[in-house]
Design an enzyme around this catalytic site. Sequence first.
Site, PDB file in Angstrom:
ATOM      1  N   HIS A  26       0.821  -1.216   0.000  1.00  0.00           N
ATOM      2  CA  HIS A  26       0.000   0.000   0.000  1.00  0.00           C
ATOM      3  C   HIS A  26       0.859   1.271   0.000  1.00  0.00           C
ATOM      4  O   HIS A  26       1.881   1.344   0.672  1.00  0.00           O
ATOM      5  CB  HIS A  26      -0.949   0.012   1.202  1.00  0.00           C
ATOM      6  CG  HIS A  26      -0.246   0.053   2.530  1.00  0.00           C
ATOM      7  ND1 HIS A  26       0.179   1.208   3.116  1.00  0.00           N
ATOM      8  CD2 HIS A  26       0.103  -0.945   3.376  1.00  0.00           C
ATOM      9  CE1 HIS A  26       0.758   0.947   4.271  1.00  0.00           C
ATOM     10  NE2 HIS A  26       0.727  -0.368   4.449  1.00  0.00           N
ATOM     11  N   ASN A  27       0.449   2.225  -0.814  1.00  0.00           N
ATOM     12  CA  ASN A  27       1.089   3.546  -0.898  1.00  0.00           C
ATOM     13  C   ASN A  27       2.519   3.513  -1.426  1.00  0.00           C
ATOM     14  O   ASN A  27       3.242   4.508  -1.325  1.00  0.00           O
ATOM     15  CB  ASN A  27       1.059   4.267   0.450  1.00  0.00           C
ATOM     16  CG  ASN A  27      -0.357   4.546   0.906  1.00  0.00           C
ATOM     17  OD1 ASN A  27      -0.866   3.841   1.791  1.00  0.00           O
ATOM     18  ND2 ASN A  27      -0.996   5.512   0.294  1.00  0.00           N
TER      19      ASN A  27
END
Length: 308
Positions: A268-269
Amino acid sequence: MLTVSGREILELVAGVVANPTAGGGRLEGLRLKGPAALEASGPEQVAFFFSREYQGELPRAKPGLLITADPFVKPLQASGLPLWNDSVIAVCADPYLAMAKITERFAPGLSEVSHLPGSAKGGIHPSAVVDPSATLGPRVEIGPNCVISAGASVGEGTVLYSGVSIGPGARVGRDCVFFPNVCLYEAVTIGDRARIHANTTIGSDGFGYAAIRGSSGVTGHQKIYHLGGVRIGSDVEIGACCTIDRGTLSDTVLGDRVKLDNQVHIGHNARLDEGAIVCGGTCLAGGASIGRYAYVGGLTGINNRTHV
């Protein structure tokens, strides 16, 4: 079967014949059916010699056209191998890049899955499920058992093989190809000419849990629901069985021309800038980033918020 003239191949790679008075005299009239590995090449094929690692294959090579680099010309001439007199030997600045260009030239005739832009004919298989609110561009091909969810859009000329799932509101650009069982969750945006191989999942939850603590220590875990999305640029290729997680609050981002090998995990991210290449089995933890045209070798682990 597709055949290409030797002259056209030289023009494609800006090549110059190195043995015009020997085998190079056969250039006019030379027709080639495709590229081949050096040691297995024959008179109707083009082969490549760009590294000394392959010099042991030269005695068995019999290509109609050999693409090489200038440092190899004099050794080839002095080797006494029949290759110098029997094949057209051409020099270009970067034989490896030349090989890539030549594979593209022959791809439509050699592979039904080349999917060069503009090759899609369009059509929706009867078993596909397309929500009435989804938007499909011209010449979109949708294979068996695909699902296109509410509000999703698929751009002109994109090809979806069997079992592809496009989630609610997901957006796919033009001239993409998704191989079987690619899965896009909601809030995923993909640019033009993306090539995504079988069983890859994009937009699944990131891995995040907050500890619930009591007087005796940790007593459970609260799931962190990931509310961001995934944004992927144009001219991206993603290998088979990759996973790209959605962002926690903002998006996971892959820039234009990023290339992922098989079985790569993007947490994520994470952010991959333009042209980054990541080899098989690599895992990026949350918030990790890869710079422009950087290479990451296979089986690499990159920790949270680490920048390469």
